[in-house]
Write a protein that holds these residues in place. Structure first.
Motif, PDB file in Angstrom:
ATOM      1  N   SER A 138     -17.736  -4.910  -8.945  1.00  0.00           N
ATOM      2  CA  SER A 138     -17.028  -3.684  -8.561  1.00  0.00           C
ATOM      3  C   SER A 138     -17.199  -2.563  -9.590  1.00  0.00           C
ATOM      4  O   SER A 138     -17.221  -2.794 -10.792  1.00  0.00           O
ATOM      5  CB  SER A 138     -15.543  -3.967  -8.371  1.00  0.00           C
ATOM      6  N   GLU A 176     -10.324  -1.965 -10.116  1.00  0.00           N
ATOM      7  CA  GLU A 176      -9.599  -2.960  -9.340  1.00  0.00           C
ATOM      8  C   GLU A 176      -8.250  -3.249 -10.006  1.00  0.00           C
ATOM      9  O   GLU A 176      -8.167  -3.423 -11.219  1.00  0.00           O
ATOM     10  CB  GLU A 176     -10.399  -4.257  -9.246  1.00  0.00           C
ATOM     11  N   TYR A 206       0.839  -1.210   0.000  1.00  0.00           N
ATOM     12  CA  TYR A 206       0.000   0.000   0.000  1.00  0.00           C
ATOM     13  C   TYR A 206       0.872   1.257   0.000  1.00  0.00           C
ATOM     14  O   TYR A 206       1.228   1.780   1.047  1.00  0.00           O
ATOM     15  CB  TYR A 206      -0.977   0.028   1.185  1.00  0.00           C
ATOM     16  N   LEU A 248      -4.878   4.999  -6.696  1.00  0.00           N
ATOM     17  CA  LEU A 248      -5.968   5.485  -7.539  1.00  0.00           C
ATOM     18  C   LEU A 248      -6.972   6.315  -6.752  1.00  0.00           C
ATOM     19  O   LEU A 248      -7.952   6.798  -7.310  1.00  0.00           O
ATOM     20  CB  LEU A 248      -6.703   4.313  -8.195  1.00  0.00           C
ATOM     21  N   GLY A 249      -6.724   6.481  -5.445  1.00  0.00           N
ATOM     22  CA  GLY A 249      -7.644   7.246  -4.615  1.00  0.00           C
ATOM     23  C   GLY A 249      -7.830   8.660  -5.123  1.00  0.00           C
ATOM     24  O   GLY A 249      -6.881   9.311  -5.572  1.00  0.00           O
ATOM     25  N   THR A 250      -9.063   9.146  -5.079  1.00  0.00           N
ATOM     26  CA  THR A 250      -9.366  10.493  -5.556  1.00  0.00           C
ATOM     27  C   THR A 250      -9.539  11.432  -4.366  1.00  0.00           C
ATOM     28  O   THR A 250      -9.638  11.011  -3.227  1.00  0.00           O
ATOM     29  CB  THR A 250     -10.651  10.488  -6.403  1.00  0.00           C
ATOM     30  N   GLY A 292      -4.119  -0.908  -5.632  1.00  0.00           N
ATOM     31  CA  GLY A 292      -5.328  -0.354  -6.251  1.00  0.00           C
ATOM     32  C   GLY A 292      -5.634   1.034  -5.775  1.00  0.00           C
ATOM     33  O   GLY A 292      -5.086   2.032  -6.252  1.00  0.00           O
ATOM     34  N   THR A 293      -6.540   1.102  -4.792  1.00  0.00           N
ATOM     35  CA  THR A 293      -6.971   2.408  -4.302  1.00  0.00           C
ATOM     36  C   THR A 293      -5.843   3.166  -3.623  1.00  0.00           C
ATOM     37  O   THR A 293      -5.942   4.373  -3.430  1.00  0.00           O
ATOM     38  CB  THR A 293      -8.137   2.263  -3.299  1.00  0.00           C
ATOM     39  N   ASP A 294      -4.746   2.472  -3.275  1.00  0.00           N
ATOM     40  CA  ASP A 294      -3.626   3.166  -2.638  1.00  0.00           C
ATOM     41  C   ASP A 294      -2.958   4.165  -3.576  1.00  0.00           C
ATOM     42  O   ASP A 294      -2.288   5.086  -3.112  1.00  0.00           O
ATOM     43  CB  ASP A 294      -2.598   2.177  -2.088  1.00  0.00           C
ATOM     44  N   LEU A 299     -15.049   0.024  -9.133  1.00  0.00           N
ATOM     45  CA  LEU A 299     -13.727   0.617  -8.980  1.00  0.00           C
ATOM     46  C   LEU A 299     -12.775   0.002 -10.002  1.00  0.00           C
ATOM     47  O   LEU A 299     -12.997  -1.100 -10.489  1.00  0.00           O
ATOM     48  CB  LEU A 299     -13.189   0.352  -7.570  1.00  0.00           C
ATOM     49  N   GLY A 354     -18.400   1.502  -3.762  1.00  0.00           N
ATOM     50  CA  GLY A 354     -17.637   1.228  -4.969  1.00  0.00           C
ATOM     51  C   GLY A 354     -17.536  -0.241  -5.325  1.00  0.00           C
ATOM     52  O   GLY A 354     -17.111  -0.587  -6.430  1.00  0.00           O
TER      53      GLY A 354
END
Length: 352
Positions: free
Chosen positions: A257, A261, A78, A107-109, A103-105, A259, A186
């Motif tokens: 999902s 992914e 992460y 791609l976080g908005t 992923g979201t680590d 998101l 999400g």
């Protein structure tokens, strides 16, 4: 090789699936002879003051251990919050830095996520290796300024085929479908439940939902309001072994999902149980999910198309369903943990 493992997500008894691939990764590399001499981990979900305190302790510990510990390599899962304290690491040339994106680590908005990425930017670019779960993610990392030769594809520790394996011969019509993963925004749970309402008009099915998260109460309320509680069973967060026992009895796993992914390892774990997957056509999911071969793809958020795909599966003959289940198992073989881990360890050794 001596490794210092850093991650702000790691499972505990209350949240056994929270960052479980970090635990799987740790156990797998230990099994292959890698020595983890230090670790800094935030175990289980935290909220409020407990979350703030956990991160304070985590940051101080990472700064201290990174500058004092006896290791050859820091492996960070992460690369967002976990990387913040390493900006205060007095790096030496003989110590390597490996980052693993999930992923979201990255791609976080939002403003905070953007600020953290900028703060970590120099560290990300200077890493000796950046591990990503799928080909889809390579361009995302390159956009952060990482050269292609520093990017290595490895699917999040792979799957444990001693836990996720099929029942043979596979029953192809249990009348059960299911979801396995976090119950968070999400993840497409609303899409799945809307589709399930429609599908009940033509096919009598049961829906299992395995996992915990911030939407758990609202999803329960939705099912109650729509008279679904007799058809939908919530199991809460379970260990991988207990999850696999339930998954093996499904006809289909749904991975709806919305998101991007990075891979979607839960889909591959379901496939390893001999269960075809219906997944969103987004992110890393289409890198392993082949429409009509080992499952089906649908447009994320489109519950009507999801209904169509579920109906399409149940219109297949028994032999066709069996072939799809066999194809799902074959797909999962490329993601076996021991194979994935050995290849990654060889890559890490080449950094020295």
């Amino acid at each position: 090789m001596k490794v210092y493992l850093v991650s702000n997500m790691y499972p505990n008894s209350k949240y056994p699936s929270f960052g479980v691939f970090v635990k799987n990764f740790e156990e797998a590399i230990r099994k292959e002879g890698v020595e983890i001499v230090e670790s800094s981990l935030i175990k289980g979900r935290k909220a409020g003051l407990a979350r703030i305190w956990a991160y304070l302790v985590f940051f101080v510990e990472v700064i201290w251990k990174s500058n004092r510990g006896d290791f050859d390599l820091i492996y960070v899962h992460y690369m967002q919050h976990s990387l913040i304290p390493l900006n205060f690491w007095k790096r030496r040339k003989d110590k390597k830095l490996v980052l693993n994106a999930h992923g979201t680590d990255i791609l976080g908005t939002g403003k905070l996520a953007s600020k953290i990425r900028r703060f970590n930017s120099k560290l990300i670019k200077s890493a000796d290796l950046v591990v990503v779960p799928s080909e889809f993610f390579v361009s995302k990392i390159k956009n952060l300024g990482v050269s292609k030769e520093k990017i290595y594809i490895s699917p999040s520790g792979g799957i444990n085929d001693q836990v996720f394996y099929p029942i043979l011969p596979k029953k192809t019509d249990s009348g059960k479908i299911g979801y396995f993963g976090r119950l968070d925004p999400g993840k497409g749970l609303e899409t799945l439940l809307k589709a399930f309402i429609e599908i009940q008009k033509s096919i009598s099915l049961k829906l299992d939902i395995i996992g915990g998260g911030s939407l758990e109460n609202s999803l329960h309320s939705f099912c109650q309001e729509n008279n679904l509680l007799e058809s939908v069973q919530f199991f809460g967060p379970l260990s991988q072994a207990n999850s696999a026992k339930i998954i093996r009895n499904w006809d289909l796993a749904v991975f709806p999902s919305q998101l991007e992914e990075s891979l979607g390892l839960v889909g591959i774990e379901a496939m390893a149980c001999g269960v075809p997957v219906i997944g969103s056509r987004i992110g890393g999911i289409p890198t392993y999910l082949r429409d009509g071969i080992n499952g089906f793809l649908f447009e994320q958020g489109n519950h009507n198309e999801l209904v169509e795909k579920i109906v399409e599966y149940y219109q297949l003959g028994e032999d066709e369903r069996s072939i799809m289940a066999e194809n799902a198992v074959k797909t999962s073989q490329a993601y076996r943990s021991n194979k994935v881990t050995n290849e990654l360890i060889e890559k890490l050794k080449s950094l020295n």
